[in-house]
Write a protein that holds these residues in place. Structure first.
Motif, PDB file in Angstrom:
ATOM      1  N   PRO A   5      37.128  30.747  40.634  1.00 10.20           N
ATOM      2  CA  PRO A   5      35.738  31.101  40.928  1.00 10.20           C
ATOM      3  C   PRO A   5      35.601  31.781  42.289  1.00 10.20           C
ATOM      4  CG  PRO A   5      36.086  28.783  41.350  1.00 10.20           C
ATOM      5  CD  PRO A   5      37.364  29.282  40.752  1.00 10.20           C
ATOM      6  N   ILE A   6      34.500  32.509  42.479  1.00 13.31           N
ATOM      7  CA  ILE A   6      34.333  33.246  43.743  1.00 13.31           C
ATOM      8  C   ILE A   6      33.988  32.313  44.902  1.00 13.31           C
ATOM      9  CG2 ILE A   6      33.781  35.446  42.654  1.00 13.31           C
ATOM     10  CD1 ILE A   6      30.832  34.852  43.155  1.00 13.31           C
ATOM     11  N   PHE A   7      33.427  31.140  44.608  1.00 14.50           N
ATOM     12  CA  PHE A   7      33.229  30.093  45.602  1.00 14.50           C
ATOM     13  C   PHE A   7      34.125  28.923  45.236  1.00 14.50           C
ATOM     14  CE2 PHE A   7      29.226  32.455  45.584  1.00 14.50           C
ATOM     15  CZ  PHE A   7      29.032  32.686  46.949  1.00 14.50           C
ATOM     16  N   PHE A   8      34.898  28.447  46.188  1.00 10.73           N
ATOM     17  CA  PHE A   8      35.847  27.359  45.912  1.00 10.73           C
ATOM     18  C   PHE A   8      35.906  26.437  47.126  1.00 10.73           C
ATOM     19  CE2 PHE A   8      38.020  31.280  47.195  1.00 10.73           C
ATOM     20  CZ  PHE A   8      38.643  30.891  48.372  1.00 10.73           C
ATOM     21  N   GLY A  10      36.632  25.100  50.415  1.00  7.13           N
ATOM     22  CA  GLY A  10      37.309  25.649  51.575  1.00  7.13           C
ATOM     23  C   GLY A  10      37.115  27.134  51.794  1.00  7.13           C
ATOM     24  N   GLY A  11      36.341  27.800  50.925  1.00  3.83           N
ATOM     25  CA  GLY A  11      36.158  29.233  51.141  1.00  3.83           C
ATOM     26  C   GLY A  11      35.498  29.931  49.977  1.00  3.83           C
ATOM     27  N   ASP A  12      35.548  31.258  50.009  1.00  5.58           N
ATOM     28  CA  ASP A  12      35.019  32.089  48.942  1.00  5.58           C
ATOM     29  C   ASP A  12      35.749  33.431  48.975  1.00  5.58           C
ATOM     30  OD1 ASP A  12      33.721  33.806  50.880  1.00  5.58           O
ATOM     31  OD2 ASP A  12      32.053  32.388  50.945  1.00  5.58           O
ATOM     32  N   ILE A  13      35.373  34.327  48.082  1.00  8.55           N
ATOM     33  CA  ILE A  13      36.086  35.599  47.968  1.00  8.55           C
ATOM     34  C   ILE A  13      35.970  36.444  49.238  1.00  8.55           C
ATOM     35  CG2 ILE A  13      34.124  36.811  46.904  1.00  8.55           C
ATOM     36  CD1 ILE A  13      36.174  38.270  45.110  1.00  8.55           C
ATOM     37  N   GLY A  14      34.887  36.287  49.995  1.00  7.96           N
ATOM     38  CA  GLY A  14      34.736  37.045  51.237  1.00  7.96           C
ATOM     39  C   GLY A  14      35.720  36.599  52.298  1.00  7.96           C
ATOM     40  N   ILE A  84      31.915  40.035  41.170  1.00  7.79           N
ATOM     41  CA  ILE A  84      32.191  40.803  42.380  1.00  7.79           C
ATOM     42  C   ILE A  84      33.689  40.952  42.570  1.00  7.79           C
ATOM     43  CG2 ILE A  84      32.014  38.672  43.745  1.00  7.79           C
ATOM     44  CD1 ILE A  84      31.140  40.396  46.136  1.00  7.79           C
ATOM     45  N   PHE A  85      34.107  42.154  42.908  1.00  9.48           N
ATOM     46  CA  PHE A  85      35.473  42.445  43.348  1.00  9.48           C
ATOM     47  C   PHE A  85      35.389  43.004  44.766  1.00  9.48           C
ATOM     48  CE2 PHE A  85      36.543  43.670  38.685  1.00  9.48           C
ATOM     49  CZ  PHE A  85      36.577  42.337  38.328  1.00  9.48           C
ATOM     50  N   PRO A 277      46.144  32.267  37.148  1.00  7.97           N
ATOM     51  CA  PRO A 277      45.497  33.582  37.167  1.00  7.97           C
ATOM     52  C   PRO A 277      44.345  33.633  38.152  1.00  7.97           C
ATOM     53  CG  PRO A 277      44.851  32.341  35.225  1.00  7.97           C
ATOM     54  CD  PRO A 277      45.921  31.545  35.903  1.00  7.97           C
ATOM     55  N   ARG A 278      44.182  34.807  38.758  1.00  7.17           N
ATOM     56  CA  ARG A 278      43.042  35.127  39.605  1.00  7.17           C
ATOM     57  C   ARG A 278      42.873  34.143  40.756  1.00  7.17           C
ATOM     58  NH1 ARG A 278      37.797  37.267  36.835  1.00  7.17           N
ATOM     59  NH2 ARG A 278      37.479  37.532  39.056  1.00  7.17           N
ATOM     60  N   ILE A 279      43.941  33.995  41.547  1.00  9.35           N
ATOM     61  CA  ILE A 279      43.869  33.104  42.695  1.00  9.35           C
ATOM     62  C   ILE A 279      43.639  33.873  43.983  1.00  9.35           C
ATOM     63  CG2 ILE A 279      45.111  31.133  41.762  1.00  9.35           C
ATOM     64  CD1 ILE A 279      46.873  33.692  43.955  1.00  9.35           C
ATOM     65  N   CYS A 280      43.707  35.207  43.938  1.00 12.41           N
ATOM     66  CA  CYS A 280      43.477  35.988  45.154  1.00 12.41           C
ATOM     67  C   CYS A 280      43.213  37.442  44.774  1.00 12.41           C
ATOM     68  CB  CYS A 280      44.645  35.879  46.116  1.00 12.41           C
ATOM     69  SG  CYS A 280      46.228  36.434  45.503  1.00 12.41           S
TER      70      CYS A 280
END
Length: 280
Positions: A5-8, A10-14, A84-85, A277-280
């Protein structure tokens, strides 16, 4: 960056986009300076989520001491993207006489790890799969440039560095062995792994050596500098659990061997396929 997910925890995609780029630059010994950051947004993406992500970008870039100097934003039709990418590019300066490369490992060198393995991958998996832990497990996502600069300042004997993201520690060590045409020996009982991560891996059949990290580094250093560097790393909050986990050997070139806690040895191969999958 396409994390899900984009929010996890300890952090987020940003935060991940900034830290990931800063760390990639740092692993060559470079001092990160400038980032370009662009967004691809799916139609209908919540503005509150976008604001939270951009705040994380600001906070992470300020901590790392880098400037975001350019970028772009595109919106695509509903269903053409997954929320969002983020795309980033970074520029840094390599200090004079710095020569850090995965091809520089030499027999006798020691292998340093800055902290616990698998925190990022398992934190994402727990949120994705709805797994709850008795302890609060968070991603280790962090900018490592200050830590690297302190290491470079305290030793001229750093030969190779890498942040073990996709494919984890195992794939990083295999890169070193293949690039330098040397053998690698690591010791299972020296590798720090949080109980929550170890338990989740045992429950779901994962090997923590292959699970992704976003705030750890592996360094190959001259034997005489190893203990001094460990002490220097431990003075930084992102290296407080630093430890020597193995050494470079002349035997079995191109292969990574682990001495297990049972006293046996096993080959640690390069990862095949995509573990998470999709960890970063």
């Amino acid at each position: 960056y396409v994390v899900s997910p984009i929010f996890f925890p300890g952090g987020d995609i940003g935060k991940l986009a900034v830290c990931g780029t800063v760390n990639d630059l740092s692993m060559s010994g470079a001092v990160p300076m400038y980032l370009a950051l662009s967004l691809i947004l799916e139609e209908g993406f919540p503005l509150t989520d976008l604001e939270a992500i951009l705040q994380s970008v600001k906070t992470a870039s300020q901590e790392a001491g880098v400037s975001i100097v350019t970028g772009d934003t595109k919106v695509v039709n509903k269903g053409s993207a997954d929320g969002i990418f983020i795309t980033t590019s970074g520029v840094g300066l390599v200090p004079e006489r710095t020569d850090i490369s995965s091809a520089n490992c030499r027999p006798g060198d020691r292998i340093l790890l800055s902290g616990t393995l698998g925190d990022h991958g398992i934190a994402l998996l727990s949120r994705r799969e709805g797994i709850r832990f008795e302890t609060s497990l968070e991603s280790d996502c962090a900018p490592l440039n200050r830590l690297v600069q302190e290491m470079v300042a305290s030793s001229a004997g750093i030969h190779a560095m890498r942040d073990p993201t996709r494919g984890g520690l195992a794939s990083t060590l295999n890169e070193f062995a293949e690039s330098s045409k040397v053998g690698i020996l690591i010791h299972e009982d020296r590798i720090p792994i949080l109980p929550a991560v170890q338990g989740a891996c045992e429950l779901m059949g994962y090997d923590p050596l292959y699970v992704a990290n976003e705030g750890k580094l592996v360094a190959v250093v001259a034997a005489e500098d190893a203990e001094g560097l460990v002490q220097a790393m431990r003075r930084n909050r992102y290296g407080r659990d630093a430890v020597v986990i193995g050494e470079i050997v002349a035997e079995h070139p191109g292969k990574v061997v682990m001495k297990t806690s049972l006293g046996t040895s096993r080959i640690v191969d390069m990862i095949t396929g995509e573990l998470l999958p999709r960890i970063c």
